[in-house]
Design a protein around this motif. Structure first.
Motif, PDB file in Angstrom:
ATOM      1  N   ASN A  71     125.386  78.298  64.099  1.00  0.00           N
ATOM      2  CA  ASN A  71     124.191  77.745  64.730  1.00  0.00           C
ATOM      3  C   ASN A  71     124.461  76.457  65.499  1.00  0.00           C
ATOM      4  OD1 ASN A  71     122.433  79.738  63.604  1.00  0.00           O
ATOM      5  ND2 ASN A  71     122.614  78.691  61.644  1.00  0.00           N
ATOM      6  N   ASP A  72     125.699  75.940  65.451  1.00  0.00           N
ATOM      7  CA  ASP A  72     126.033  74.684  66.111  1.00  0.00           C
ATOM      8  C   ASP A  72     127.440  74.788  66.694  1.00  0.00           C
ATOM      9  OD1 ASP A  72     126.371  72.048  66.962  1.00  0.00           O
ATOM     10  OD2 ASP A  72     126.468  71.221  64.922  1.00  0.00           O
ATOM     11  N   TYR A  73     127.542  75.444  67.849  1.00  0.00           N
ATOM     12  CA  TYR A  73     128.851  75.699  68.454  1.00  0.00           C
ATOM     13  C   TYR A  73     129.616  74.402  68.712  1.00  0.00           C
ATOM     14  CZ  TYR A  73     132.403  77.512  71.633  1.00  0.00           C
ATOM     15  OH  TYR A  73     133.596  77.826  72.230  1.00  0.00           O
ATOM     16  N   GLU A  74     128.963  73.426  69.331  1.00  0.00           N
ATOM     17  CA  GLU A  74     129.633  72.168  69.648  1.00  0.00           C
ATOM     18  C   GLU A  74     130.116  71.466  68.375  1.00  0.00           C
ATOM     19  OE1 GLU A  74     126.722  73.148  71.111  1.00  0.00           O
ATOM     20  OE2 GLU A  74     127.653  73.600  73.051  1.00  0.00           O
ATOM     21  N   GLY A  75     129.268  71.476  67.334  1.00  0.00           N
ATOM     22  CA  GLY A  75     129.658  70.866  66.067  1.00  0.00           C
ATOM     23  C   GLY A  75     130.824  71.583  65.412  1.00  0.00           C
ATOM     24  N   ASP A  76     130.789  72.910  65.431  1.00  0.00           N
ATOM     25  CA  ASP A  76     131.891  73.675  64.852  1.00  0.00           C
ATOM     26  C   ASP A  76     133.185  73.465  65.632  1.00  0.00           C
ATOM     27  OD1 ASP A  76     130.722  74.761  62.560  1.00  0.00           O
ATOM     28  OD2 ASP A  76     129.914  76.477  63.638  1.00  0.00           O
ATOM     29  N   MET A  77     133.094  73.379  66.950  1.00  0.00           N
ATOM     30  CA  MET A  77     134.301  73.159  67.749  1.00  0.00           C
ATOM     31  C   MET A  77     134.846  71.741  67.521  1.00  0.00           C
ATOM     32  SD  MET A  77     134.877  76.106  68.922  1.00  0.00           S
ATOM     33  CE  MET A  77     134.051  76.684  67.427  1.00  0.00           C
ATOM     34  N   ALA A  78     133.965  70.777  67.267  1.00  0.00           N
ATOM     35  CA  ALA A  78     134.413  69.420  66.926  1.00  0.00           C
ATOM     36  C   ALA A  78     135.123  69.426  65.573  1.00  0.00           C
ATOM     37  CB  ALA A  78     133.225  68.463  66.913  1.00  0.00           C
ATOM     38  N   ARG A  79     134.593  70.199  64.614  1.00  0.00           N
ATOM     39  CA  ARG A  79     135.263  70.318  63.311  1.00  0.00           C
ATOM     40  C   ARG A  79     136.620  70.986  63.464  1.00  0.00           C
ATOM     41  NH1 ARG A  79     133.239  73.097  58.958  1.00  0.00           N
ATOM     42  NH2 ARG A  79     132.174  74.607  60.260  1.00  0.00           N
ATOM     43  N   MET A  80     136.702  71.983  64.338  1.00  0.00           N
ATOM     44  CA  MET A  80     137.983  72.646  64.602  1.00  0.00           C
ATOM     45  C   MET A  80     138.994  71.627  65.131  1.00  0.00           C
ATOM     46  SD  MET A  80     139.490  75.850  64.956  1.00  0.00           S
ATOM     47  CE  MET A  80     138.180  76.991  65.310  1.00  0.00           C
ATOM     48  N   ALA A  81     138.571  70.855  66.119  1.00  0.00           N
ATOM     49  CA  ALA A  81     139.463  69.887  66.759  1.00  0.00           C
ATOM     50  C   ALA A  81     139.845  68.736  65.833  1.00  0.00           C
ATOM     51  CB  ALA A  81     138.809  69.340  68.030  1.00  0.00           C
ATOM     52  N   ALA A  82     139.061  68.493  64.799  1.00  0.00           N
ATOM     53  CA  ALA A  82     139.351  67.410  63.866  1.00  0.00           C
ATOM     54  C   ALA A  82     140.423  67.786  62.843  1.00  0.00           C
ATOM     55  CB  ALA A  82     138.066  66.990  63.143  1.00  0.00           C
ATOM     56  N   ASN A  83     140.775  69.054  62.765  1.00  0.00           N
ATOM     57  CA  ASN A  83     141.758  69.511  61.789  1.00  0.00           C
ATOM     58  C   ASN A  83     143.168  69.231  62.322  1.00  0.00           C
ATOM     59  OD1 ASN A  83     143.683  71.270  60.479  1.00  0.00           O
ATOM     60  ND2 ASN A  83     141.962  72.407  59.629  1.00  0.00           N
ATOM     61  N   PRO A  84     143.941  68.386  61.642  1.00  0.00           N
ATOM     62  CA  PRO A  84     145.285  68.038  62.124  1.00  0.00           C
ATOM     63  C   PRO A  84     146.217  69.244  62.272  1.00  0.00           C
ATOM     64  CG  PRO A  84     144.646  66.610  60.301  1.00  0.00           C
ATOM     65  CD  PRO A  84     143.591  67.670  60.418  1.00  0.00           C
ATOM     66  N   LYS A  85     146.083  70.230  61.393  1.00  0.00           N
ATOM     67  CA  LYS A  85     146.947  71.419  61.473  1.00  0.00           C
ATOM     68  C   LYS A  85     146.589  72.255  62.694  1.00  0.00           C
ATOM     69  CE  LYS A  85     150.384  73.186  59.193  1.00  0.00           C
ATOM     70  NZ  LYS A  85     151.649  72.480  59.065  1.00  0.00           N
ATOM     71  N   VAL A  86     145.304  72.341  63.030  1.00  0.00           N
ATOM     72  CA  VAL A  86     144.871  73.050  64.234  1.00  0.00           C
ATOM     73  C   VAL A  86     145.405  72.332  65.468  1.00  0.00           C
ATOM     74  CG1 VAL A  86     142.875  73.673  65.649  1.00  0.00           C
ATOM     75  CG2 VAL A  86     142.843  74.114  63.189  1.00  0.00           C
ATOM     76  N   ARG A  87     145.302  71.002  65.478  1.00  0.00           N
ATOM     77  CA  ARG A  87     145.828  70.249  66.629  1.00  0.00           C
ATOM     78  C   ARG A  87     147.336  70.445  66.768  1.00  0.00           C
ATOM     79  NH1 ARG A  87     142.610  66.314  64.564  1.00  0.00           N
ATOM     80  NH2 ARG A  87     144.375  64.941  64.143  1.00  0.00           N
TER      81      ARG A  87
END
Length: 124
Positions: A71-87
């Motif tokens: 329900n919150d695409y921008e928020g979920d994508m911010a959480r994705m980008a905050a993950n050091p392993k994802v980065r």
């Protein structure tokens, strides 16, 4: 009665493209044959389902499709980008790719690395 009428959100369908550098085809396929568990978990935790990446060997284009069911695409994508392993994953895979987005520098900055596509037809 459709699933949306029953209260089940079917999700937002998204597609994106980027170009795979020809000298990194083997490395790209290899790393995607065993995606890091932390990355897979973050994708799921950010409400992404049915995520696929296809490759066209003639053009080098990688074509990604996914369904966002949150329900919150921008928020979920911010959480994705905050993950050091994802980065860390993005830094590795960005090195294998060339963005088609003018001004893009990485997956970890704006504008985004993968070029979003407009859906012009869908037959469910």
């Amino acid at each position: 009665m459709s699933s949306t009428q029953q209260g089940v959100y079917p999700g937002r369908r998204l597609a994106q493209i980027v170009r795979l550098k020809p000298e990194y085809v083997a490395e790209y396929k290899e790393c995607h044959s065993k995606v890091w568990p932390e990355v897979l978990k973050q994708i799921k935790d950010c409400n992404i389902e049915d995520y696929s990446i296809f490759w066209d060997d003639n053009t080098g284009i990688l074509f990604a499709t996914l369904r966002y069911v949150g329900n919150d695409y921008e928020g979920d994508m911010a959480r994705m980008a905050a993950n050091p392993k994802v980065r860390e994953w993005w830094k590795m895979t960005d090195g294998y790719q060339t963005s088609l987005v003018p001004g893009a520098k990485s997956s970890d900055s704006e504008p985004g690395w993968w070029k979003p596509l407009e859906e012009v037809f869908y037959q469910p």
